[in-house]
Design a protein around this motif. Structure first.
Motif, PDB file in Angstrom:
ATOM      1  N   VAL A 103       0.819  -1.476  -0.289  1.00 20.38           N
ATOM      2  CA  VAL A 103      -0.500   0.168  -0.162  1.00 20.38           C
ATOM      3  C   VAL A 103       0.584   1.254   0.058  1.00 20.38           C
ATOM      4  CG1 VAL A 103      -0.392  -0.288   2.416  1.00 20.38           C
ATOM      5  CG2 VAL A 103      -2.000   0.974   0.981  1.00 20.38           C
ATOM      6  N   LEU A 104       0.528   2.209  -0.517  1.00 22.41           N
ATOM      7  CA  LEU A 104       1.784   2.999  -1.083  1.00 22.41           C
ATOM      8  C   LEU A 104       1.364   4.236  -0.154  1.00 22.41           C
ATOM      9  CD1 LEU A 104       3.369   4.577  -2.726  1.00 22.41           C
ATOM     10  CD2 LEU A 104       1.373   5.982  -3.875  1.00 22.41           C
ATOM     11  N   ALA A 105       0.493   5.051   1.305  1.00 24.24           N
ATOM     12  CA  ALA A 105       0.388   5.420   2.116  1.00 24.24           C
ATOM     13  C   ALA A 105      -1.382   5.098   2.860  1.00 24.24           C
ATOM     14  CB  ALA A 105      -0.496   7.087   1.369  1.00 24.24           C
ATOM     15  N   ASP A 106      -0.570   3.864   4.370  1.00 21.42           N
ATOM     16  CA  ASP A 106      -1.425   3.639   4.768  1.00 21.42           C
ATOM     17  C   ASP A 106      -2.182   4.375   5.635  1.00 21.42           C
ATOM     18  OD1 ASP A 106      -1.205   0.525   7.141  1.00 21.42           O
ATOM     19  OD2 ASP A 106      -2.791   1.462   5.419  1.00 21.42           O
ATOM     20  N   LEU A 107      -2.456   5.593   5.076  1.00 24.68           N
ATOM     21  CA  LEU A 107      -3.457   6.450   6.521  1.00 24.68           C
ATOM     22  C   LEU A 107      -4.660   5.498   7.147  1.00 24.68           C
ATOM     23  CD1 LEU A 107      -4.722   9.065   3.306  1.00 24.68           C
ATOM     24  CD2 LEU A 107      -2.479   8.901   4.792  1.00 24.68           C
ATOM     25  N   ASN A 108      -4.954   6.620   8.111  1.00 28.95           N
ATOM     26  CA  ASN A 108      -5.569   5.872   9.564  1.00 28.95           C
ATOM     27  C   ASN A 108      -6.361   6.347   8.504  1.00 28.95           C
ATOM     28  OD1 ASN A 108      -3.865   4.975  11.349  1.00 28.95           O
ATOM     29  ND2 ASN A 108      -3.241   6.710  11.840  1.00 28.95           N
ATOM     30  N   VAL A 109      -7.064   7.505   8.478  1.00 24.94           N
ATOM     31  CA  VAL A 109      -8.499   8.082   7.211  1.00 24.94           C
ATOM     32  C   VAL A 109      -8.584   7.500   6.351  1.00 24.94           C
ATOM     33  CG1 VAL A 109      -8.518   9.441   9.703  1.00 24.94           C
ATOM     34  CG2 VAL A 109      -7.439  10.226   7.271  1.00 24.94           C
ATOM     35  N   GLY A 110      -8.139   6.381   5.924  1.00 27.45           N
ATOM     36  CA  GLY A 110      -8.185   5.616   4.606  1.00 27.45           C
ATOM     37  C   GLY A 110      -9.781   5.910   3.793  1.00 27.45           C
ATOM     38  N   VAL A 111     -10.656   5.696   4.377  1.00 24.67           N
ATOM     39  CA  VAL A 111     -12.283   5.995   4.037  1.00 24.67           C
ATOM     40  C   VAL A 111     -12.332   7.229   3.949  1.00 24.67           C
ATOM     41  CG1 VAL A 111     -14.299   5.091   4.720  1.00 24.67           C
ATOM     42  CG2 VAL A 111     -12.722   3.644   5.098  1.00 24.67           C
ATOM     43  N   LEU A 112     -12.090   8.038   4.793  1.00 23.83           N
ATOM     44  CA  LEU A 112     -12.631   9.606   4.543  1.00 23.83           C
ATOM     45  C   LEU A 112     -12.239  10.258   3.023  1.00 23.83           C
ATOM     46  CD1 LEU A 112     -14.832  11.228   6.169  1.00 23.83           C
ATOM     47  CD2 LEU A 112     -13.305  12.300   7.215  1.00 23.83           C
ATOM     48  N   PHE A 113     -10.311   9.672   3.132  1.00 26.41           N
ATOM     49  CA  PHE A 113      -9.439  10.759   2.227  1.00 26.41           C
ATOM     50  C   PHE A 113     -10.379   9.727   0.680  1.00 26.41           C
ATOM     51  CE2 PHE A 113      -5.389  11.281   0.332  1.00 26.41           C
ATOM     52  CZ  PHE A 113      -5.696  10.709  -0.589  1.00 26.41           C
ATOM     53  N   LEU A 114     -11.272   8.667   0.750  1.00 23.12           N
ATOM     54  CA  LEU A 114     -11.045   8.105  -0.556  1.00 23.12           C
ATOM     55  C   LEU A 114     -11.975   9.159  -0.953  1.00 23.12           C
ATOM     56  CD1 LEU A 114     -11.694   4.530  -0.217  1.00 23.12           C
ATOM     57  CD2 LEU A 114     -10.207   5.912  -1.354  1.00 23.12           C
ATOM     58  N   ILE A 115     -13.801   9.820  -0.501  1.00 23.09           N
ATOM     59  CA  ILE A 115     -14.499  10.751  -0.216  1.00 23.09           C
ATOM     60  C   ILE A 115     -13.835  11.639  -0.487  1.00 23.09           C
ATOM     61  CG2 ILE A 115     -16.910  11.607   0.599  1.00 23.09           C
ATOM     62  CD1 ILE A 115     -16.889   8.765   1.799  1.00 23.09           C
ATOM     63  N   ALA A 116     -13.340  12.242   0.171  1.00 29.08           N
ATOM     64  CA  ALA A 116     -12.389  13.861   0.660  1.00 29.08           C
ATOM     65  C   ALA A 116     -12.473  13.020  -0.933  1.00 29.08           C
ATOM     66  CB  ALA A 116     -11.625  14.012   1.615  1.00 29.08           C
ATOM     67  N   ILE A 117     -11.000  13.004  -1.974  1.00 23.27           N
ATOM     68  CA  ILE A 117     -10.636  12.932  -3.006  1.00 23.27           C
ATOM     69  C   ILE A 117     -11.614  12.912  -3.869  1.00 23.27           C
ATOM     70  CG2 ILE A 117      -8.911  12.494  -4.024  1.00 23.27           C
ATOM     71  CD1 ILE A 117      -7.499  13.649  -2.447  1.00 23.27           C
ATOM     72  N   ALA A 118     -12.257  12.490  -3.846  1.00 25.25           N
ATOM     73  CA  ALA A 118     -13.524  12.228  -4.535  1.00 25.25           C
ATOM     74  C   ALA A 118     -14.577  13.528  -5.208  1.00 25.25           C
ATOM     75  CB  ALA A 118     -14.168  10.817  -4.363  1.00 25.25           C
ATOM     76  N   SER A 119     -14.885  14.009  -4.047  1.00 24.10           N
ATOM     77  CA  SER A 119     -15.336  15.829  -4.439  1.00 24.10           C
ATOM     78  C   SER A 119     -14.816  16.640  -4.585  1.00 24.10           C
ATOM     79  CB  SER A 119     -15.158  15.969  -2.161  1.00 24.10           C
ATOM     80  OG  SER A 119     -14.539  16.371  -1.854  1.00 24.10           O
ATOM     81  N   ILE A 120     -13.121  16.189  -5.177  1.00 25.11           N
ATOM     82  CA  ILE A 120     -12.462  17.175  -5.477  1.00 25.11           C
ATOM     83  C   ILE A 120     -12.784  17.517  -6.833  1.00 25.11           C
ATOM     84  CG2 ILE A 120     -10.267  18.386  -6.122  1.00 25.11           C
ATOM     85  CD1 ILE A 120      -9.122  17.289  -3.960  1.00 25.11           C
ATOM     86  N   ASN A 121     -13.353  16.155  -7.898  1.00 26.01           N
ATOM     87  CA  ASN A 121     -13.928  16.331  -9.291  1.00 26.01           C
ATOM     88  C   ASN A 121     -14.845  17.607  -9.310  1.00 26.01           C
ATOM     89  OD1 ASN A 121     -13.242  14.214 -11.381  1.00 26.01           O
ATOM     90  ND2 ASN A 121     -14.120  12.697 -10.311  1.00 26.01           N
ATOM     91  N   THR A 122     -15.851  17.715  -8.730  1.00 26.01           N
ATOM     92  CA  THR A 122     -16.983  18.721  -8.089  1.00 26.01           C
ATOM     93  C   THR A 122     -16.473  20.029  -8.909  1.00 26.01           C
ATOM     94  OG1 THR A 122     -17.203  18.850  -5.879  1.00 26.01           O
ATOM     95  CG2 THR A 122     -18.621  18.023  -6.982  1.00 26.01           C
ATOM     96  N   LEU A 123     -15.129  20.119  -8.278  1.00 22.34           N
ATOM     97  CA  LEU A 123     -14.220  21.561  -8.928  1.00 22.34           C
ATOM     98  C   LEU A 123     -13.988  21.467 -10.081  1.00 22.34           C
ATOM     99  CD1 LEU A 123     -14.032  24.395  -7.467  1.00 22.34           C
ATOM    100  CD2 LEU A 123     -12.647  23.981  -7.236  1.00 22.34           C
TER     101      LEU A 123
END
Lengths: 169, 104, 414
Positions: free
Chosen positions: C130-150
């Motif tokens: 895994v490239l970046a084993d984040l503690n907030v992985g699930v929330l990160f996935l949604i947050a990055i997908a929300s940049i799509n709107t802009l």
């Protein structure tokens, strides 16, 4: 925090954040200003990560860059004849003076005070501790915040609803 | 060369000043709102940097504050922009210099 | 064993390379940076090659579903079709229209592409891969997908084209509605596992010997549908419906700029599928098979197998209108996701408080959740007024008036 990675990250991210915030004031196009504001939001999220605040950083990206910027953009699109030149009003110079004074005062206070610094290392995992605090010590502000969000949503919907919707009963 | 609390506080102070300038000097409603959001961000940064560096029995309370500030600023941005759109419908402008009468 | 040729964990090969670099006397930060760079380049290469392969696979499979042959001219069986597409897009002139906002017009394809790649960072491709084993992985996935709107808005606005702006606004409305449903669907998983780290979620599924798809049918349904919307994919491809809005927010883009949008759509598809596979289908584990078969092979197999479902959707379902989509999100999916979170929360509370055994609790919860899924979907749909239609066509009978069809009883004989 004195390892090279954090120091480099801090300087790069602070430069990006402050320069894009200054550019928001300086560009002459409102949409460009909103995009540069989003860049500064992402810079602040990066600074949160250098401070090992992972949950807050991701929440910042999700809400500020993902939702509030979309709100601003919708407001611009829904006001087509509003001026989009990002011009300053007649309070340009007093505002500049006041902002400069505030900056100098705050920087002086920040640098001169002797803060009580603890030497604990960075946080390991913040999400679970924040969750417990939200339901343990801060449960009242938590519930009030949810009511506040509900009221804001309802208020925004009621404000911009077209009046004819209420007239044809 | 190390990075300490003062560095983050200075960054927060500069962001706050830029936000204050935007909020006071811009003629466009959305510009004023951008300044307010920048000020919120600067305050959040200060909270988080204190929570990281300062001595405290509950260090993560700073993060909880930041969550609440983000929530309240989202609610306030929604309401402010709804007001802006409504004002545009009535007065056909979103320039804060032209909205200067308490009733018309 | 951790020899470098043990391909069950590609990290072994990378680790051997980094040890070699360290032996050559490089300073401490070089292996760290080299490992990150190898990970990034690996993910990029894999993503781009998968997109190339799936351009061909999707068009052939959709062609088979529509009873026609797909592309079969370029190369044997049309296998070089993606190469031809790529060469065409690279060589075509990427026009920037006169009154378009030059910097934002140039920036938009890049901004659309970046979140779809960054989303692969916290996803575990294998045991330690895994490239970046984040503690907030699930929330990160949604947050990055929300940049799509802009990014979508910048694409639509900078084209200086009112149809592009209209398409962008519709796409943004779609995306922000389904973001909430995504968050609520993923919240069920996080409640069961108790952690937002993606490695922990896969570990939970391995420990309890169950895939979370059986424990969370409502959430999986909501997430698959919300994911299809986030990908701008049929049946929700309002943005690309040529018969409706020309091409939505990427009308004015040509050449390699359009290539970025095209590729970002497939990559978003892989990203959503990777999230579904990791969270609901067990990730790189297969009930213990990953001791012999490399974990990343299992992961890729599940990924491509599940992506077939999305290709199936595209070939089968008709396109939804924007108001149908929005009504579906706000009136149907959102209430059932909230009910699902309520149910899951009470189940987890019951589990922890009563101290039930996992052997007993998990089948019990699976049955309860399955029954709840069927009940709430059928019940809420009926309550909203979408019960079975009163006229069911039994058989179309041609009568003397050619084309007239009688429902119900047989047509009257002359």
């Amino acid at each position: 925090m004195d390892d090279a990675g954090t120091v480099i990250a801090f300087w790069v991210l602070s430069a990006a954040t402050i320069s894009s915030a200054a550019a928001t004031a300086a560009v002459r196009n409102l949409i460009h200003a909103v995009v540069l504001l989003v860049v500064s939001f992402m810079g602040v999220a990066g600074l949160y990560i250098t401070l090992s605040a992972d949950f807050v950083a991701v929440t910042q990206i999700l809400i500020y860059a993902g939702a509030i910027s979309v709100l601003m953009v919708f407001a611009i699109v829904l006001t087509p004849r509003g001026e989009r030149g990002n011009a300053e009003g007649f309070l340009r110079l007093p505002a500049l003076l006041l902002a400069g004074l505030v900056a100098v005062t705050l920087i002086f206070v920040a640098v001169d005070t002797e803060w009580v610094i603890s030497d604990r290392p960075g946080f390991q995992e913040t999400a679970s501790v924040i969750g417990e605090a939200l339901l343990d010590r801060y449960v009242l502000p938590f519930e009030i915040a949810s009511v506040l969000l509900l009221v804001a949503m309802l208020g925004a919907i009621v404000l911009v609803r077209p009046d004819s919707a209420m007239e044809d009963e | 060369m190390s990075v300490g609390l003062e560095h983050y506080l200075v960054v927060g102070a500069v962001l706050f000043a830029v936000g204050l300038y935007l909020a006071l000097a811009k003629r466009n409603f959305v510009g004023v709102l951008m300044g307010i959001e920048l000020m919120f961000n600067a305050v959040n940064l200060t909270f988080v940097s204190f929570s990281r560096f300062a001595e405290s029995p509950n260090p993560l309370d700073g993060h909880v504050f930041v969550i609440f500030v983000i929530t309240v600023s989202a609610a306030e941005a929604a309401t402010a922009l709804a007001l802006a759109v409504l004002l545009y419908r009535v007065k056909d402008t979103i320039s804060v210099d032209e909205i200067d009468m308490l009733r018309w | 064993m951790t020899e470098w040729y043990d391909f069950r964990d590609i990290g072994n090969a990378v680790g051997a390379l980094l040890d070699q670099i360290r032996d050559w006397g490089a300073p401490d930060w070089v292996p760290y940076v080299a490992a990150t760079l190898i990970g990034i380049v690996g993910i990029l290469l894999w993503a781009v090659l998968s997109v190339l392969a799936f351009i061909w696979i999707e068009r052939r499979v959709v062609g088979l579903m529509q009873n026609r042959i797909g592309p079969n001219r370029v190369g044997p069986q049309g296998l070089l079709q993606p190469v031809a597409d790529a060469i065409k897009l690279l060589l075509k002139e990427a026009i920037t229209t006169t009154n378009a906002d030059r910097y934002m017009f140039w920036l938009a394809p890049i901004l659309v592409f970046i979140p779809t790649i960054v989303v692969f960072a916290p996803i575990p491709f294998g045991e330690e891969m895994v490239l970046a084993d984040l503690n907030v992985g699930v929330l990160f996935l949604i947050a990055i997908a929300s940049i799509n709107t802009l990014a979508v808005f910048i694409a639509g606005w900078s084209s200086n084209n009112k149809y592009a702006l209209l398409g962008a606004m519709r796409t943004i409305a779609m995306l922000i509605s389904y973001e909430i449903i995504q968050v609520l669907a993923l919240l069920g998983v996080v409640l069961f596992v108790g952690s937002m780290r993606l490695g922990d979620i896969i570990g939970w599924q391995l420990d309890h010997d169950v895939w979370l798809i059986v424990l969370q049918p409502v959430a999986v349904l909501c997430y698959i549908i919300a994911g299809a919307v986030e990908m701008n994919r049929s049946p929700m491809d309002i943005a690309e419906a040529e018969s409706e809005i020309v091409a939505g927010y990427h009308t004015e883009y040509g050449g390699i700029k359009f290539g970025f949008f095209y590729q970002a759509e497939y990559l978003a598809g892989f990203a959503i599928t990777a999230v579904v596979v990791t969270l609901y289908l067990g990730g790189y584990t297969l009930f213990g098979l990953e001791q012999w078969v490399p974990g990343w092979l299992i992961f890729l197999g599940k990924l491509y197998g599940f992506f077939f479902t999305y290709i199936w959707f595209r070939g089968t379902l008709p396109r939804l209108r924007i108001d149908q989509l929005m009504a579906f999100a706000w009136k149907f999916l959102l209430p059932i996701s909230i009910l699902n979170v309520l149910l899951v929360g009470s189940e987890v509370l019951l589990w922890k408080e009563a101290g039930l055994e996992s052997q007993l609790a998990i089948p019990l919860f699976a049955v309860i959740n399955g029954a709840f899924a069927v009940a709430v979907v059928v019940g809420w749909a009926t309550a909203l007024g979408h019960s079975a239609p009163r006229h069911t066509a039994h058989r179309a009978i041609l009568t003397q008036e050619v084309g007239a069809i009688f429902y119900g009883e047989a047509a009257p004989r002359p």
